[in-house]
Motif scaffolding. Structure first.
Motif, PDB file in Angstrom:
ATOM      1  N   LEU A   1       0.829  -1.203   0.000  1.00  0.00           N
ATOM      2  CA  LEU A   1       0.000   0.000   0.000  1.00  0.00           C
ATOM      3  C   LEU A   1       0.865   1.256   0.000  1.00  0.00           C
ATOM      4  CD1 LEU A   1      -3.069   0.968   0.434  1.00  0.00           C
ATOM      5  CD2 LEU A   1      -2.386   1.241   2.815  1.00  0.00           C
ATOM      6  N   ALA A   2       1.897   1.274   0.857  1.00  0.00           N
ATOM      7  CA  ALA A   2       2.782   2.434   0.922  1.00  0.00           C
ATOM      8  C   ALA A   2       3.540   2.627  -0.378  1.00  0.00           C
ATOM      9  CB  ALA A   2       3.754   2.271   2.088  1.00  0.00           C
ATOM     10  N   GLU A   3       4.022   1.549  -0.964  1.00  0.00           N
ATOM     11  CA  GLU A   3       4.753   1.665  -2.228  1.00  0.00           C
ATOM     12  C   GLU A   3       3.857   2.241  -3.325  1.00  0.00           C
ATOM     13  OE1 GLU A   3       7.218  -1.171  -5.362  1.00  0.00           O
ATOM     14  OE2 GLU A   3       5.786  -2.044  -3.945  1.00  0.00           O
ATOM     15  N   THR A   4       2.617   1.770  -3.394  1.00  0.00           N
ATOM     16  CA  THR A   4       1.691   2.270  -4.413  1.00  0.00           C
ATOM     17  C   THR A   4       1.414   3.750  -4.221  1.00  0.00           C
ATOM     18  OG1 THR A   4       0.664   0.079  -4.526  1.00  0.00           O
ATOM     19  CG2 THR A   4      -0.572   1.925  -5.443  1.00  0.00           C
ATOM     20  N   MET A   5       1.209   4.170  -2.974  1.00  0.00           N
ATOM     21  CA  MET A   5       0.921   5.578  -2.714  1.00  0.00           C
ATOM     22  C   MET A   5       2.115   6.460  -3.056  1.00  0.00           C
ATOM     23  SD  MET A   5      -1.240   5.279   0.849  1.00  0.00           S
ATOM     24  CE  MET A   5      -1.742   6.994   0.809  1.00  0.00           C
ATOM     25  N   PHE A   6       3.323   6.020  -2.718  1.00  0.00           N
ATOM     26  CA  PHE A   6       4.513   6.796  -3.062  1.00  0.00           C
ATOM     27  C   PHE A   6       4.688   6.899  -4.570  1.00  0.00           C
ATOM     28  CE2 PHE A   6       6.793   6.635   1.184  1.00  0.00           C
ATOM     29  CZ  PHE A   6       6.906   8.005   1.264  1.00  0.00           C
ATOM     30  N   ARG A   7       4.449   5.803  -5.278  1.00  0.00           N
ATOM     31  CA  ARG A   7       4.596   5.821  -6.735  1.00  0.00           C
ATOM     32  C   ARG A   7       3.601   6.779  -7.379  1.00  0.00           C
ATOM     33  NH1 ARG A   7       3.361   1.706  -9.682  1.00  0.00           N
ATOM     34  NH2 ARG A   7       4.820   2.271 -11.355  1.00  0.00           N
ATOM     35  N   TYR A   8       2.440   6.921  -6.775  1.00  0.00           N
ATOM     36  CA  TYR A   8       1.408   7.780  -7.344  1.00  0.00           C
ATOM     37  C   TYR A   8       1.498   9.224  -6.851  1.00  0.00           C
ATOM     38  CZ  TYR A   8      -0.798   3.457  -8.984  1.00  0.00           C
ATOM     39  OH  TYR A   8      -1.055   2.261  -9.612  1.00  0.00           O
ATOM     40  N   GLY A   9       2.491   9.534  -6.015  1.00  0.00           N
ATOM     41  CA  GLY A   9       2.741  10.929  -5.647  1.00  0.00           C
ATOM     42  C   GLY A   9       2.229  11.366  -4.302  1.00  0.00           C
ATOM     43  N   ALA A  10       1.875  10.454  -3.397  1.00  0.00           N
ATOM     44  CA  ALA A  10       1.361  10.843  -2.090  1.00  0.00           C
ATOM     45  C   ALA A  10       2.478  11.387  -1.208  1.00  0.00           C
ATOM     46  CB  ALA A  10       0.686   9.658  -1.402  1.00  0.00           C
ATOM     47  N   GLY A  11       2.102  12.214  -0.220  1.00  0.00           N
ATOM     48  CA  GLY A  11       3.049  12.737   0.744  1.00  0.00           C
ATOM     49  C   GLY A  11       3.349  11.732   1.841  1.00  0.00           C
ATOM     50  N   ALA A  12       4.431  11.976   2.573  1.00  0.00           N
ATOM     51  CA  ALA A  12       4.865  11.032   3.611  1.00  0.00           C
ATOM     52  C   ALA A  12       3.839  10.924   4.730  1.00  0.00           C
ATOM     53  CB  ALA A  12       6.216  11.465   4.175  1.00  0.00           C
TER      54      ALA A  12
END
Length: 533
Positions: free
Chosen positions: A125-136
């Motif tokens: 889930l975290a990897e997908t969110m980071f790849r899509y541009g989410a903040g930390a």
């Protein structure tokens, strides 16, 4: 030494400075039960008994304690002593306060035998969110929310620029630590919105772990909402609308449309060749600038500075700057530093590409450009507002935003433009006016995002694109590379452009935080509505 019970064998003042101490009761040994009590023991029996374990002398009832400095002592104690022990650990679930995932529904009671599967799901889930541009912060709150909902309450999360580390250490069990590194990024705001909705459903208790894993896999393999050819066309339309917004004519908009389509095709090819982002950005910026300069040398009636602006705005790492600012403010300095460095490298690539194109044009004998004149938009305010609406909609398509969010995001961008025009007419400086408009956009973006079930970043980033000072960047680079007698003015202009960019990113984050107290009920209402479904 034991005290003899005789009244005439009292201690001297030198060895017994406290006159009260000799009035303490004396407990006799059980070995002599037949002996009579002493006078001191009888006197002590007539008074209330003190705590036998207290080794300090007690104060007689007749003496009143001195309370003259009691208030001062209490105040001093408050100053030097905290309300809770300084080493007390913070409950990790408290990090969810103020987020859409506050008070998650716990689906598992007691130790979770499938803890490793939960950790793997949280990492994916975290990897997908980071790849899509989410903040930390959004990634961290999502991890905490899903792990808490699935019964893991002994989780520690560590997020850096490209990696996520989870540590699960249940009591009397062997700790488990897992790591995931994110190595690629893509534009997929629609996917980020679906991930946000998935986390919300997990927190509401309506999705178990197996279903959550299946839905996440479906999100990562789902096609983007807009085909590639539409994204390429959207780049061109955005550039044409921006050129008309800042004062370019129809011919300038047409040339910017064609050049930005060429830039997108070039960037795609460079990406296939695995060219580093810095060189790909510099090449794209050089192409846009060189096309405008060469057309100017052929006496085409255009303003080269205005034609280049559309391409510059497309190349600026807007989402990365906003995410980096959010991370810096929300307490993720390592992640913020990495993202800022990456964004500044992209910015340096844009500047380098413009400089190379201008120097090359000068060597080819291109006449001097007029980059100082700016008469503003040639169209009335209602037409300019429509142009901003179209430009924001095109950026939504380019960023692969969910279709349901395109119109609301465009309306928010238009509202920001109207406020920007108002504060400019009131005499607010060119640095502060974009920041004020960004604050309004950040506030409206949070409200709309919660209502539509999406992160605030998805709405805010496309809506602020028109505020960035692309024209100032081009003028500053021209002064630095061609007009050597005004090099200082070019450096100051470049610094001002960077200041405005950071002010816009900070304004978006400020607007998000200002809207949080007013959106708590909105978030809870949305979650309650989801439970009914």
């Amino acid at each position: 030494m034991a005290d003899k019970t005789g009244a005439g064998k009292r201690r001297s003042p030198d060895t017994n400075p406290s006159p009260v101490a000799e009035q303490l009761p004396v407990v006799k040994s059980p070995a002599s039960p037949g002996k009579a009590k002493s006078k001191i023991a009888r006197k002590a029996a007539a008074r209330p008994q003190s705590n036998p374990t207290d080794a300090l002398p007690i104060t007689p009832q007749s003496a009143r304690p001195d309370r003259s400095q009691l208030a001062a002592r209490k105040m001093l104690r408050r100053l030097v002593q905290g309300e809770s022990p300084p080493t007390q650990a913070m409950n990790l679930v408290e990090r969810l306060a103020g987020s859409p995932y506050a008070n998650p529904t716990i689906q598992v009671g007691g130790p979770d035998v499938g803890a490793r599967r939960t950790l793997d799901f949280a990492l994916s889930l975290a990897e997908t969110m980071f790849r899509y541009g989410a903040g930390a912060l959004e990634v961290e709150t999502s991890i905490i929310a899903v792990t808490a909902a699935f019964g893991l309450d002994n989780i520690e999360v560590d997020i850096t620029n490209q990696s996520v580390v989870l540590n699960y250490s249940a009591k009397d069990q062997t700790p488990t630590t897992v790591l995931r590194v994110v190595r690629s990024w893509t534009n997929n705001y629609a996917g980020l919105t679906r991930v946000h909705q998935l986390v919300t459903d997990v927190v509401d208790g309506g999705v178990d772990r197996s279903e959550a894993i299946r839905r996440l896999d479906e999100i990562t393999h789902r096609p983007k909402p807009f085909p590639r050819w539409m994204v390429t066309a959207a780049f061109g339309v955005f550039a044409a609308a921006i050129v008309a917004f800042i004062g370019g004519g129809p011919l300038g908009s047409l040339i910017s449309f064609a050049s930005c389509i060429g830039v997108d095709l070039l960037s795609r090819q460079l990406g296939r060749w695995r060219v580093p982002e810095f060189f790909a950005t510099a090449t794209s910026a050089a192409l846009v600038t060189l096309a405008a300069v060469l057309l100017w040398s052929l006496n085409v009636p255009i303003a080269p500075a205005l034609v280049v602006v559309g391409g510059i705005l497309l190349l600026l790492p807007t989402g990365r700057l906003v995410s980096a600012t959010q991370d810096a403010i929300n307490g993720f300095p390592v992640t913020a530093a990495g993202r800022f460095l990456s964004a500044f490298l992209v910015f340096a690539g844009i500047v380098s590409g413009i400089a190379v194109a201008l120097v090359l044009g000068n060597l080819l004998g291109v006449p001097e450009l007029d980059v100082t004149s700016s008469v503003g938009s040639l169209y009335p305010l209602p037409v300019v507002a429509v142009l901003i609406f179209i430009a924001v909609a095109m950026i939504c398509i380019a960023e692969q935003t969910d279709m349901a969010l395109v119109v609301p995001t465009s309306l928010i961008g238009t509202a920001g433009f109207l406020l920007y025009s108002l504060v400019v007419n009131l005499g607010v400086g060119y640095r502060l006016a974009p920041a004020i408009a960004a604050v309004l956009i950040g506030m409206l973006a949070r409200v709309v995002a919660l209502r539509m079930g999406a992160p605030q970043l998805v709405v805010a980033v496309p809506a602020v694109m028109f505020l960035y000072p692309g024209l100032t960047i081009f003028r500053s680079m021209y002064d630095l590379t061609i007009e050597t007698d005004v090099t200082g003015a070019g450096a100051i202009g470049l610094f001002n452009a960077l200041t405005i960019i950071l002010a816009i990113a900070g304004g978006v984050v400020l607007g998000d935080n200002l809207a949080r107290p007013f959106t708590k009920k909105l978030s809870s209402n949305e979650r309650r509505r989801n439970r009914r479904r």
